[in-house]
Design an enzyme around this catalytic site. Sequence first.
Site, PDB file in Angstrom:
ATOM      1  N   ARG A 182      -0.387   2.575 -10.175  1.00  0.00           N
ATOM      2  CA  ARG A 182       0.987   2.054 -10.171  1.00  0.00           C
ATOM      3  C   ARG A 182       1.447   1.402 -11.474  1.00  0.00           C
ATOM      4  O   ARG A 182       2.586   0.964 -11.599  1.00  0.00           O
ATOM      5  CB  ARG A 182       1.199   1.090  -9.004  1.00  0.00           C
ATOM      6  CG  ARG A 182       1.781   1.814  -7.777  1.00  0.00           C
ATOM      7  CD  ARG A 182       1.978   0.897  -6.597  1.00  0.00           C
ATOM      8  NE  ARG A 182       2.780  -0.286  -6.851  1.00  0.00           N
ATOM      9  CZ  ARG A 182       4.109  -0.337  -6.786  1.00  0.00           C
ATOM     10  NH1 ARG A 182       4.807   0.734  -6.491  1.00  0.00           N
ATOM     11  NH2 ARG A 182       4.758  -1.475  -7.016  1.00  0.00           N
ATOM     12  N   HIS A 241       4.050  -3.629   3.682  1.00  0.00           N
ATOM     13  CA  HIS A 241       4.608  -4.806   3.015  1.00  0.00           C
ATOM     14  C   HIS A 241       4.636  -5.972   4.002  1.00  0.00           C
ATOM     15  O   HIS A 241       4.244  -7.086   3.678  1.00  0.00           O
ATOM     16  CB  HIS A 241       6.050  -4.552   2.552  1.00  0.00           C
ATOM     17  CG  HIS A 241       6.220  -3.364   1.654  1.00  0.00           C
ATOM     18  ND1 HIS A 241       7.363  -2.592   1.676  1.00  0.00           N
ATOM     19  CD2 HIS A 241       5.411  -2.814   0.720  1.00  0.00           C
ATOM     20  CE1 HIS A 241       7.246  -1.622   0.780  1.00  0.00           C
ATOM     21  NE2 HIS A 241       6.064  -1.734   0.192  1.00  0.00           N
TER      22      HIS A 241
END
Lengths: 537, 537, 454, 454
Positions: free
Chosen positions: A89, A187
Amino acid sequence: MAFTEQQLEEMLSQYSPKVQKNRKKHMFVRDTSLEHQQIEANTRTIPGVITNRGCAFAGCKGVVLGPLKDMVHIVHGPVGCAFYTWGARRNKAKSEDPTQNFMNYCFSTDMQESDIVFGGEKKLAKVIDEVVEIFKPHAITVSATCPVGLIGDDINAVAKAAEERHGIPIMAFSCEGYKGVSQSAGHHIANNILMDRVIGAGDLEKAPGKFPINMLGEYNIGGDSWEIERVLKEIGYTIVSVMTGDGSYEELKNAHVAELNLVQCHRSINYIAEMLETKYGTPWLKVNFIGIQSTIESLRNMALYFNDPGLLQRTEEVIAREAAKAEKGLEQYRKICEGKTAFCFVGGSRGHHYQGLFAELGIETVLAGYEFAHRDDYEGRQVIPDIKLDADTKNIPELHVKQDERRFCLKLTPEKMAELKAKIPLSYYAGMSVEMKDGTVIVDDLNHFETELFIKLLQPDIFASGIKDKYVVQKMGIPAKQLHSYDYSGPYAGFGGAVNFARDVSMAFASPTWNFIVPPWKDQPLLNGAVNSEGVA
Amino acid sequence: MAFTEQQLEEMLSQYSPKVQKNRKKHMFVRDTSLEHQQIEANTRTIPGVITNRGCAFAGCKGVVLGPLKDMVHIVHGPVGCAFYTWGARRNKAKSEDPTQNFMNYCFSTDMQESDIVFGGEKKLAKVIDEVVEIFKPHAITVSATCPVGLIGDDINAVAKAAEERHGIPIMAFSCEGYKGVSQSAGHHIANNILMDRVIGAGDLEKAPGKFPINMLGEYNIGGDSWEIERVLKEIGYTIVSVMTGDGSYEELKNAHVAELNLVQCHRSINYIAEMLETKYGTPWLKVNFIGIQSTIESLRNMALYFNDPGLLQRTEEVIAREAAKAEKGLEQYRKICEGKTAFCFVGGSRGHHYQGLFAELGIETVLAGYEFAHRDDYEGRQVIPDIKLDADTKNIPELHVKQDERRFCLKLTPEKMAELKAKIPLSYYAGMSVEMKDGTVIVDDLNHFETELFIKLLQPDIFASGIKDKYVVQKMGIPAKQLHSYDYSGPYAGFGGAVNFARDVSMAFASPTWNFIVPPWKDQPLLNGAVNSEGVA
Amino acid sequence: MKEECCRNVNENPCNMCMPMGGILPLKGIERSMVILHGSQGCSTYMRRHISEHFSEPIDIGSSSLNEKGTIYGGEKNLRLALDNIRKVYNPQLIGVLTTCLAETIGEDVNRITAEYREQNGLDDLFIVPVSTPGYGGSHAEGYFYTLRAIIAQLAAPAPKHNKINLLLPNLSPADIREIKRLLAVMQVDYTLCPDISDTLDRPFVRPYTKMPEGGTRIADIRAMPGAPATIQMGMTVADDLSPGKYLADTFGVPLYTVPIPLGVENTDRFLAVLSEITGRPVPEALQRERGRLLDCMVDSHKYNFQGRSVIFGEPELVYAVTAVCMENGIFPVAVATGSRPGPLRAVLSQLTRDCPEPVEFLEEADFVQIRTVSRQKKANIAIGHSDGRYLTEREGIPLVRIGFPILDRVGGPRLLSVGYTGTAVFLDRLTNTLLEAKHGSYRRTLYDQYYQAN
Amino acid sequence: MKEECCRNVNENPCNMCMPMGGILPLKGIERSMVILHGSQGCSTYMRRHISEHFSEPIDIGSSSLNEKGTIYGGEKNLRLALDNIRKVYNPQLIGVLTTCLAETIGEDVNRITAEYREQNGLDDLFIVPVSTPGYGGSHAEGYFYTLRAIIAQLAAPAPKHNKINLLLPNLSPADIREIKRLLAVMQVDYTLCPDISDTLDRPFVRPYTKMPEGGTRIADIRAMPGAPATIQMGMTVADDLSPGKYLADTFGVPLYTVPIPLGVENTDRFLAVLSEITGRPVPEALQRERGRLLDCMVDSHKYNFQGRSVIFGEPELVYAVTAVCMENGIFPVAVATGSRPGPLRAVLSQLTRDCPEPVEFLEEADFVQIRTVSRQKKANIAIGHSDGRYLTEREGIPLVRIGFPILDRVGGPRLLSVGYTGTAVFLDRLTNTLLEAKHGSYRRTLYDQYYQAN
């Protein structure tokens, strides 16, 4: 080029009626004459329809936990999922204590068939022991992949026992890939446990400096956070913690001392923002540090919140200097970008944030959407009470926090709060759609099939998305800009980042490479206007 | 495999009678039963017969002057010759004063057609001025390439005028490529001017340490000189100057204070050695630092010369330690090398020096020769009075030095000198041939045609020469070792160098690559015993 | 233009001398040998450099002129050299290249070689005398001048045939093999000259022969005037050096001038010319290769756009490499050649007209000038032969090696860069050099900061 | 052997999971699609990694199983996925790969897909269900297991024909094209499977189509049982994963097992087998290529002999790269694979028997083990995929990239390494890496000492 609902209907007519009905709810053409335009979001992707969505594990370990540099993040499961989240990422990090930076490591329990059959708890316990022995981290996370929950490994119990054995926090995240409908579930899971176990675990009762803030939902892709922090520090803010770009367990545990929480990516972190307000009385401010105007506005809103004359003045001084410099940098690129159009389908906040920056370059965003957002990210938080909770969402545990009796403290009087709320997005997010122009398209959970059709219909000049659809679109002759990883570039946030972004986008337009896509023996129009008919779902 | 004169005759019979007669004089099969075996050397190469020989410019600028690191060496001529001597010899250098190291530079007057027609003196003068202005070197050399002498450029006058203008020594070398018969002419030209203009130009009257020596004819290829110096310094010698590897103008000008001159490459530097003896009364000692036994012997001879008890003792101590270490290093390689044979055709001293080192590895040298040596390098200095001076040699100016009235000082009494001469090669070189075994072949100025024939007849296991014949021989299936440039390796001198050499030679034998030179579909003997008949000169 | 017009010293040259360039085309003719008429040092130095680049034996004779020859002339030596080369190598052709020495003393090699040939009754041996003094130009000029001389000497009126003449600049053997493959795919009959693809990249075969197999066949060169057309990769070749122009002027063979097929457009041009001459379309297979190159360019364009290149070497190669850089947004900040002023300036300025910044163009350049301009204009990638290594050592600019000579790495002859497929791998070398530099600095930071942790 | 047998943690893995390996051969079948039966994250992660290596779109469906599916089974989702994939892509073949999730809940994909096919009357669509749980092995096992499943599903008794079956491990598209060229030169008819040379290295062509051209034709796979022989590049493939063994056992097709033709000997073996099967000799042109490789090896052997290599990656590639290192004296100090124990150990120990030092062999290795042994045994060159970059960053060992995945450089699909010519350029990459390191340290010294001078 304004798009119409009719064109949208025509396009969707290529789907089977059932799919057509489903997908129609996930998109609309912006029409400000209507009072409200509703969208369906955060529901299941239709099997076999290829989208960019990941899973709960990706959202939990990959996005939220991964950037916390001073923790060892163990993936409990077969080796693949750990591998796929290893350095993928570009969330950058640096550390004062090099023995406590584990960013370039990848830890897996590497479960084998026998572990599936006989259970993986013992192996996980051993792996934790080895990690503690070798790396001596301050804290450990354990993230579960699909089989873990299914075979009934009690990772919470293993973590708890290990925690007692080693005397450091060891947190378990049941973020199996099948939970929820996208990374969004992950999340939420990560938010809950960080809130429950980390934030507030520190001993600080007071911030170490003036105007203390947390920056939530900023993952420091390509160094974004560093560019934002540079400016904030110069104005005089004390950054207590960043969640979670270049973040650390050590900072995070004292996040409760901040007096304002900034929220950059609303989707991935609004749970913590809300809970911080409930527990400690700290409001949150929706910010957007992408683009010069958005950055200026965010800085001014922050200053308004603290309402300190010196801070207000420094804010304006820094804005004046930085904006002038950035404007100068942008100038040369505007000439290249002016009049172009963009297609902007990214994650859960960038689909919105980058539109302003595109506009500053003279690029109109003709389509925007989110991979894993919820209705409030499109329509604004006022719709939250109306959102139907389906089974997939209900399965994600809610954490119910209460006021911290010792530490709770209202940062503003209710009157002041109400006054400010009228001016600035305090503890509120208005969503993406409201800012979009008539005739632009808003799409949730776009898929490959639709991408192709929209590209042909909208003929954008640049496609901003990720690596999975980038090559499709490039093969159609349209430059693509990865807004997940930035194509090895960045930072794009803040004043300096805007110039970097302008440079990189201009590259896509100005590169002579695109001059060569029509071979000399075959001259075709750049794009077939007509939708091709190779197959419809 | 002993070779015979008869085989040699047979081989030569492939030449035309005239060439046969010429070439026969340049080679013989060693036969110790004969009182003396004479060879012809330092005579013209037959046109069209391809050898490895270079030219006077190569010997002067390329070999002798090039390594002097703190001088700027300007090549006066068209650009090619400067280019070809740019970094091609791997003579390494380091400098305490980085502003005075010009080793990686190449300077040329880049003469154009108009310079040939109208003369290049003005251009040369301007180039000198530019060089002085930009680099501020302590001294400059100017070397002439072919056209310079022919068009009558007076480089001495230009240099003299520039010297007066700039107040630094600027020396001109008329080393045009057509002078003499090989690079040997260039060595002589360089020797003369260095002796005349540099050595003795310094103010030192006494060496700055005990047992002061110069090391002559050591060019620090691959760091050879550094390895030798390491040992010499440890024993206690003061190295006044090295000529010219890692050498400098600053050292060279005080070379007169040494009390002994070591001569490593006899051919390229014996002129200076002799002149130093004449002018300052300093004898020279022929040394050979290639191979462990040769190194030991050289060190002992040096100690005998100075005859200092401490020095003698340290010599033995260092020898004992270094030899033991090297022997240990060689052990593993001897197993690989034992019983192999070498073909050793190199320059003007290595053809001799490396034979001992080969022998220490168990490798017999079956053929040896020199590219540009004189008769004394084969037969020993006692033949010098008998050498016929042909026109080519006579054209090289002789420098006649006299005793320096102020500085001349006999370092040894004539009696001591005589006594020592009986034991050690003081101011004497016995040549290569004397050490070679019966049945080995000695060849001067070998050419490509003969190389191929000798390879087929002698079937050596390794071919030690340079890059120009290396690929011919490798294509015949024989590993080759470049003993000019060391194939990017080194050092090979001294104790440590012997081990490096053993490693590199073993590589050539042990590399599995050679296992693949017979393709599976075509199985042939490794070498055709018969001489092929594609053409004879 | 030259940085300082009044500068005289050449520091660290970017070119070699004229006879060096003359050797290369002669090495690409079947069973040919070379004699350098001059001091033997010339032959030795040039053999050394060519050998090191190609890792091949380079046999070159010398007339070994010495001081006496400078006074009485070198005819005797040259005749002896011809005798000996003939006897040992039995060549079909001998190129006699003059040097500084022979030219300065005014040797008439045309007369000497003509007489020698006649007196010895050598009807089957061609001797090609070429005037190549070291001061007469750079090796690039020597190359084409010699190629022109070979063809001028050999070519004779011939019946029409269908083999296209293809005249090449100094390319790697791998590149020549790739060009031959393209010709085969296009089903073109051709005479390619010079052809060093076998002679200077010899397989290991038994037994070793002094003369390598391969090279352009002499009969084919003889018949060049009967060709339907000449294609010359020579955008930068002046008319007086041009073998293609010679064939056009003397025998009326139509001349097509194309660049080295490096890059999309240059390869397109080459294939388009083949198409035009033969009337055959570019086959599907090559169109797919082209599509792959485009795909590669698109995939890499962002990284490449960050490149600021400095390009140096022989004019013809420099032109083609500049084209690749222009196509990929690796915009050149400087283009340099050690060669003399020629057509390069004009074609280059046309090629770089869309460059966002003006391109510094250096003729007769040395590496001190190239380094200076590279530093000033912040070049971040250098492209050229290995003498540019000091750009890396001293300025930290990474060097992508291409061309001649490559002395500090192996595989120069195996470097493939032409055609669509070759361009793609060449471009990958450029892109990855830029990426490595980018990651490298990132890595260095990482290294400094986190090394102890590991 | 594992460095510490009792170690549990996998730090920095050297391998990916089984379904990842299953995707690759399916991408090499004409008009085929893949569905991953499991959580949609699997599909997303694998598409991301494959896309980045190939710079190509990688469309992979997912049955998008969620929590409900874990309880009630995923049949409905899988059927819907099949429906949608069929409609959008209209494939001829769909591979259904299971994942951790599908396998853990015990999905019977054989039944589901068989029923689906029957109920929908899909006679023209092949569905290949493959059991590839992430815990079932590494991607290397997944690759061959899936290839076997494809062939087992499709192959049917067929009349004898003359197309040799050629079964490939995970090679670059450039390598596959080179193998096809060798087959063409040898005039061999063949069915090469899988063939990603077009499907995963697509030219830029208009218009864009969802399904790439190319891939092994299904009719050809169907007819594999009628082939005169199978050649499988699979020295390290266990019998139960081996498609060649399946064809031999089930249909009696003679199986020739050869290594990847990397290196002289391995290429010899491949060509010798082709020769043996067809009765045709190896043509002169290939012998010359072989001679060029030998010449290159001889020229570089001294530099290579100073190499101490560490080799890692998929077993089959690791075996072939080790062979090249052994041939060139770049003796391996360690060879590692993340894959499970299999035939590699035995063939590797045979291959490295003449190594001057014992070779450390690591199975199921992670990069922490590889780094440790590389440091201990003073490796100076690493050869493998780009996850080995930490060997450079942290140990200063330069990495020559080959294999899959290459994520930090472009051009992985264009990396040519097989055949004599490919081996020569691969070897040049190794040699030049060693030379660069050598010059690099020399340069560093120079830089430190002389920088101010310049």
